[in-house]
Scaffold this active site. Structure first.
Site, PDB file in Angstrom:
ATOM      1  N   GLY A 237       0.620  -1.104   0.117  1.00 54.82           N
ATOM      2  CA  GLY A 237      -0.168   0.197   0.558  1.00 54.82           C
ATOM      3  C   GLY A 237       0.963   1.630   0.004  1.00 54.82           C
ATOM      4  N   TYR A 238      -0.024   2.078   0.261  1.00 58.66           N
ATOM      5  CA  TYR A 238       1.196   3.834  -0.489  1.00 58.66           C
ATOM      6  C   TYR A 238       0.585   4.596   0.572  1.00 58.66           C
ATOM      7  CZ  TYR A 238       2.881   1.647  -5.197  1.00 58.66           C
ATOM      8  OH  TYR A 238       3.127   0.351  -5.525  1.00 58.66           O
ATOM      9  N   LEU A 239       1.534   5.306   1.417  1.00 53.75           N
ATOM     10  CA  LEU A 239       1.550   6.275   2.546  1.00 53.75           C
ATOM     11  C   LEU A 239       0.688   7.636   1.582  1.00 53.75           C
ATOM     12  CD1 LEU A 239       3.633   5.266   4.700  1.00 53.75           C
ATOM     13  CD2 LEU A 239       1.273   4.114   4.484  1.00 53.75           C
TER      14      LEU A 239
END
Lengths: 160, 160
Positions: free
Chosen positions: B29-31
């Site tokens: 996932g991406y922040l």
């Protein structure tokens, strides 16, 4: 996870310098925005403290339990990220430790886009813990988000 | 810094499975957001690959030299970040390695919000390097940004 209780104040004179240890230079920047429509769910900070570099990830959500993760990273990689990948301004400051009574104040003297700003922080074990108030201590700004470091990157002191 | 040359294709049948090794499960996932008005200057990715976790920071700027930094992090911290701090969807897939001629294809079978999508990637030493095209290989999508993992997080396959 422990809860950090910190109170933050402005500083009204240089009298603290007589008790201050040697300062440590901090340079930090953020890879994320945490305000407005573009707010991420976490801030990602690159910080160089003296000759140590660290990556810090902190949940943007306020509340009792704020997640925080920190990882040491190579200094040269942190320098590259600060030079090329951060959003907003670099936050540059020198931090001094000043013992007063049974506490140690951390005094941040900002430079660059935040030059002119000096704030003092004290960490307490409980919200109502008593502490000595030295003569150089000014107004409390604990609840003013403008003084958060991430806000000083997005909206530096010289633009106030 | 080396330049990575990768070509990406759709997959039109399951015939590759006969040659595939055991798959490794990826969850990532991406922040950060990297598109539109909210684009950060770097993507920050949390990935769990089997039982290894890593944080990856990659400059959003396209071009010959794309900066990339990667750090191993504790698995439990990565799990927490994936559960609470990512923007958009988790990208979940199982990656299989399939030797064909003198190359090894990596075949990603997506799950979750990207279920139904299967892509094959090959890494080449030069843009014009020749490679064998197995019967299961479909249309090339190397230049279609929808297939970037970061795009599959922001705009998953099931919404296409």
């Amino acid at each position: 996870m422990a809860v950090e209780i910190e109170r933050k104040f402005l500083v009204v004179s240089d009298a603290w310098r007589a008790q201050a240890g040697e300062g440590v230079r901090y340079r930090q920047g953020y890879l994320t925005r945490v305000h407005g429509d573009c707010a991420a769910r976490a801030s990602v900070r690159v910080r160089i403290e003296g000759d140590q570099a660290r990556l810090n990830i902190k949940s943007a959500r306020l509340g009792i339990r704020r997640q925080e993760y920190e990882y040491a990273i190579p200094l040269d990689e942190a320098e590259e990220m600060l030079a090329t990948l951060v959003l907003g301004a670099l936050v540059e400051k020198t931090r001094y430790r000043v013992p007063v009574g049974k506490h140690v104040w951390e005094i941040d003297v900002f430079e660059g886009d935040n030059a002119g700003l000096v704030v003092a922080e004290i960490e307490l074990a409980a919200e109502d813990e008593a502490f000595e108030r030295p003569a150089w201590l000014g107004e409390e700004v604990s609840d003013d988000p403008r003084y958060y470091n991430v806000c000083l990157a997005e909206h530096p002191y010289r633009d106030w």
